[in-house]
Design a protein around this motif. Structure first.
Motif, PDB file in Angstrom:
ATOM      1  N   ASN A 226      13.082  -5.169  19.489  1.00  0.00           N
ATOM      2  CA  ASN A 226      13.081  -4.907  18.047  1.00  0.00           C
ATOM      3  C   ASN A 226      11.713  -4.475  17.536  1.00  0.00           C
ATOM      4  N   VAL A 227      10.649  -5.015  18.100  1.00  0.00           N
ATOM      5  CA  VAL A 227       9.307  -4.580  17.712  1.00  0.00           C
ATOM      6  C   VAL A 227       9.096  -3.126  18.130  1.00  0.00           C
ATOM      7  N   THR A 228       9.571  -2.778  19.330  1.00  0.00           N
ATOM      8  CA  THR A 228       9.466  -1.386  19.795  1.00  0.00           C
ATOM      9  C   THR A 228      10.208  -0.449  18.856  1.00  0.00           C
ATOM     10  N   ARG A 229      11.386  -0.841  18.421  1.00  0.00           N
ATOM     11  CA  ARG A 229      12.162  -0.017  17.493  1.00  0.00           C
ATOM     12  C   ARG A 229      11.459   0.129  16.157  1.00  0.00           C
ATOM     13  N   LEU A 230      10.855  -0.965  15.686  1.00  0.00           N
ATOM     14  CA  LEU A 230      10.107  -0.895  14.425  1.00  0.00           C
ATOM     15  C   LEU A 230       8.960   0.098  14.526  1.00  0.00           C
ATOM     16  N   ARG A 231       8.246   0.054  15.637  1.00  0.00           N
ATOM     17  CA  ARG A 231       7.133   0.979  15.837  1.00  0.00           C
ATOM     18  C   ARG A 231       7.617   2.430  15.809  1.00  0.00           C
ATOM     19  N   LYS A 232       8.753   2.691  16.461  1.00  0.00           N
ATOM     20  CA  LYS A 232       9.290   4.050  16.483  1.00  0.00           C
ATOM     21  C   LYS A 232       9.691   4.505  15.079  1.00  0.00           C
ATOM     22  N   LYS A 233      10.225   3.590  14.290  1.00  0.00           N
ATOM     23  CA  LYS A 233      10.638   3.967  12.938  1.00  0.00           C
ATOM     24  C   LYS A 233       9.428   4.187  12.033  1.00  0.00           C
ATOM     25  N   LEU A 234       8.374   3.437  12.259  1.00  0.00           N
ATOM     26  CA  LEU A 234       7.131   3.688  11.524  1.00  0.00           C
ATOM     27  C   LEU A 234       6.563   5.053  11.903  1.00  0.00           C
ATOM     28  N   GLU A 235       6.671   5.401  13.172  1.00  0.00           N
ATOM     29  CA  GLU A 235       6.212   6.727  13.620  1.00  0.00           C
ATOM     30  C   GLU A 235       7.025   7.829  12.952  1.00  0.00           C
ATOM     31  N   GLN A 236       8.331   7.588  12.768  1.00  0.00           N
ATOM     32  CA  GLN A 236       9.167   8.565  12.078  1.00  0.00           C
ATOM     33  C   GLN A 236       8.699   8.771  10.639  1.00  0.00           C
ATOM     34  N   LEU A 237       8.132   7.743  10.050  1.00  0.00           N
ATOM     35  CA  LEU A 237       7.616   7.833   8.681  1.00  0.00           C
ATOM     36  C   LEU A 237       6.226   8.459   8.641  1.00  0.00           C
ATOM     37  N   GLY A 238       5.638   8.677   9.810  1.00  0.00           N
ATOM     38  CA  GLY A 238       4.284   9.208   9.858  1.00  0.00           C
ATOM     39  C   GLY A 238       3.228   8.122   9.868  1.00  0.00           C
ATOM     40  N   LEU A 239       3.612   6.932  10.346  1.00  0.00           N
ATOM     41  CA  LEU A 239       2.692   5.795  10.375  1.00  0.00           C
ATOM     42  C   LEU A 239       2.624   5.213  11.794  1.00  0.00           C
ATOM     43  N   PRO A 240       1.946   5.885  12.703  1.00  0.00           N
ATOM     44  CA  PRO A 240       1.822   5.369  14.078  1.00  0.00           C
ATOM     45  C   PRO A 240       0.787   4.246  14.162  1.00  0.00           C
ATOM     46  N   GLN A 241       0.924   3.421  15.172  1.00  0.00           N
ATOM     47  CA  GLN A 241      -0.049   2.367  15.491  1.00  0.00           C
ATOM     48  C   GLN A 241      -0.295   1.419  14.323  1.00  0.00           C
ATOM     49  N   VAL A 242       0.758   1.103  13.581  1.00  0.00           N
ATOM     50  CA  VAL A 242       0.637   0.163  12.463  1.00  0.00           C
ATOM     51  C   VAL A 242       0.859  -1.271  12.944  1.00  0.00           C
ATOM     52  N   ILE A 243       1.776  -1.458  13.884  1.00  0.00           N
ATOM     53  CA  ILE A 243       2.000  -2.783  14.464  1.00  0.00           C
ATOM     54  C   ILE A 243       1.282  -2.831  15.805  1.00  0.00           C
ATOM     55  N   VAL A 244       0.265  -3.661  15.884  1.00  0.00           N
ATOM     56  CA  VAL A 244      -0.557  -3.711  17.097  1.00  0.00           C
ATOM     57  C   VAL A 244      -0.302  -5.024  17.835  1.00  0.00           C
ATOM     58  N   THR A 245      -0.462  -4.961  19.145  1.00  0.00           N
ATOM     59  CA  THR A 245      -0.295  -6.150  19.981  1.00  0.00           C
ATOM     60  C   THR A 245      -1.592  -6.936  20.039  1.00  0.00           C
ATOM     61  N   VAL A 246      -1.497  -8.218  19.800  1.00  0.00           N
ATOM     62  CA  VAL A 246      -2.643  -9.115  19.954  1.00  0.00           C
ATOM     63  C   VAL A 246      -2.412  -9.866  21.261  1.00  0.00           C
ATOM     64  N   ARG A 247      -3.097  -9.440  22.275  1.00  0.00           N
ATOM     65  CA  ARG A 247      -2.824  -9.915  23.636  1.00  0.00           C
ATOM     66  C   ARG A 247      -2.855 -11.444  23.725  1.00  0.00           C
ATOM     67  N   GLY A 248      -1.799 -11.984  24.313  1.00  0.00           N
ATOM     68  CA  GLY A 248      -1.710 -13.422  24.525  1.00  0.00           C
ATOM     69  C   GLY A 248      -1.251 -14.200  23.311  1.00  0.00           C
ATOM     70  N   LEU A 249      -1.103 -13.528  22.161  1.00  0.00           N
ATOM     71  CA  LEU A 249      -0.716 -14.239  20.939  1.00  0.00           C
ATOM     72  C   LEU A 249       0.564 -13.690  20.325  1.00  0.00           C
TER      73      LEU A 249
ATOM     74  N   GLU B  69       0.815  -1.210   0.000  1.00  0.00           N
ATOM     75  CA  GLU B  69       0.000   0.000   0.000  1.00  0.00           C
ATOM     76  C   GLU B  69       0.858   1.273   0.000  1.00  0.00           C
ATOM     77  N   GLY B  70       1.974   1.212  -0.701  1.00  0.00           N
ATOM     78  CA  GLY B  70       2.844   2.379  -0.785  1.00  0.00           C
ATOM     79  C   GLY B  70       3.991   2.377   0.206  1.00  0.00           C
ATOM     80  N   LEU B  71       3.934   1.529   1.229  1.00  0.00           N
ATOM     81  CA  LEU B  71       5.054   1.372   2.151  1.00  0.00           C
ATOM     82  C   LEU B  71       6.013   0.368   1.528  1.00  0.00           C
ATOM     83  N   ARG B  72       7.223   0.833   1.238  1.00  0.00           N
ATOM     84  CA  ARG B  72       8.199   0.005   0.527  1.00  0.00           C
ATOM     85  C   ARG B  72       9.333  -0.417   1.450  1.00  0.00           C
TER      86      ARG B  72
END
Length: 246
Positions: free
Chosen positions: A202-225, A139-142
């Motif tokens: 590493n997941v936390t770092r990925l989230r921060k880098k997505l935020e730097q791109l202007g894409l917050p809350q793209v990786i969500v936690t599925v509790r227990g899974l 969807e445009g994220l490369r």
């Protein structure tokens, strides 16, 4: 074809290195403006840098630090300096390896191939390596698989190897929950123990880098899974808004 950027002010050595790189199937470019190495490096977008220490204007340590401000591209120092402290400084300033002059070309090529296999995730001959421009597009994220970069619109961020492995997995399974065990398998390295905390970091770092791109809350936690990547594009948001007005 992998691109090698040669920063060597001795034209004779630079030409020999360039011809050697091309002989082995690489594209090679020698630096021309030693007052602004970074601009040339950015324009060429190499997959690996060969960097001398003794250079006009600024030394190799300086240029290595400048490149490291925005990139994890492999940097191999080549220098006539044989002192142990010079090698220590090269590594501490961000270099990946160090080889002394006169340069044994067979050893240099072995080091280059080894670094490319390690950094870009391929354990095969260079002829079978993925093309430098290969990428995933969601969807445009490369995700550029050779330069370890996430690109969104006009912005881009550099990823570490572990971050890229996770990013690739998330993009390939977009919208689906990926268990923590599966993600740990993705990170598994026979040479280094990978624990649950490594995954969290590493997941936390990925989230921060997505935020730097202007894409917050793209990786969500599925509790227990585990986690799930959900990228809602502008078109999807517009469609949802239209549906709400029907």
């Amino acid at each position: 074809m992998y691109r090698i950027f040669i920063v060597e002010d001795d034209n004779q050595i630079g030409n020999v290195l360039s011809r050697t790189m091309e002989k082995y199937g690489f594209d090679a470019k020698c630096a021309a403006d030693y007052r602004d190495i970074v601009t040339e490096w950015e324009a060429y977008e190499p997959n690996l840098v060969l960097l001398d220490i003794n250079l006009p204007y600024f030394d190799g340590y300086y240029w290595c630090r400048q490149i490291r401000k925005s990139s994890n591209v492999p940097i191999l120092f080549i220098s006539a300096r044989e002192g142990e402290m010079d090698q220590v400084m090269a590594i501490e300033h961000g270099g990946d390896d160090y080889i002394t002059k006169p340069i044994p070309l067979d050893l240099l090529m072995a080091k280059i191939k080894g670094v490319l296999r390690r950094v870009y995730g391929e354990y095969a001959d260079t002829s079978t390596l993925a093309p430098p421009d290969s990428e995933l597009n969601l969807e445009g994220l490369r995700l550029n698989l050779s330069r370890n970069e996430w690109i969104w619109k006009k912005e881009k961020v550099v990823l570490t190897k572990n971050e890229q492995l996770l990013a690739e997995c998330f993009m390939q399974h977009h919208g689906r929950t990926i268990t923590r065990d599966r993600l740990l398998e993705v990170l598994w390295d026979k040479a280094q123990f990978v624990d649950d905390n490594t995954l969290t970091v590493n997941v936390t770092r990925l989230r921060k880098k997505l935020e730097q791109l202007g894409l917050p809350q793209v990786i969500v936690t599925v509790r227990g899974l585990g986690y799930k990547m959900v990228l809602e594009t502008e078109n999807e948001n517009k469609l949802e808004a239209q549906e709400l007005h029907l």
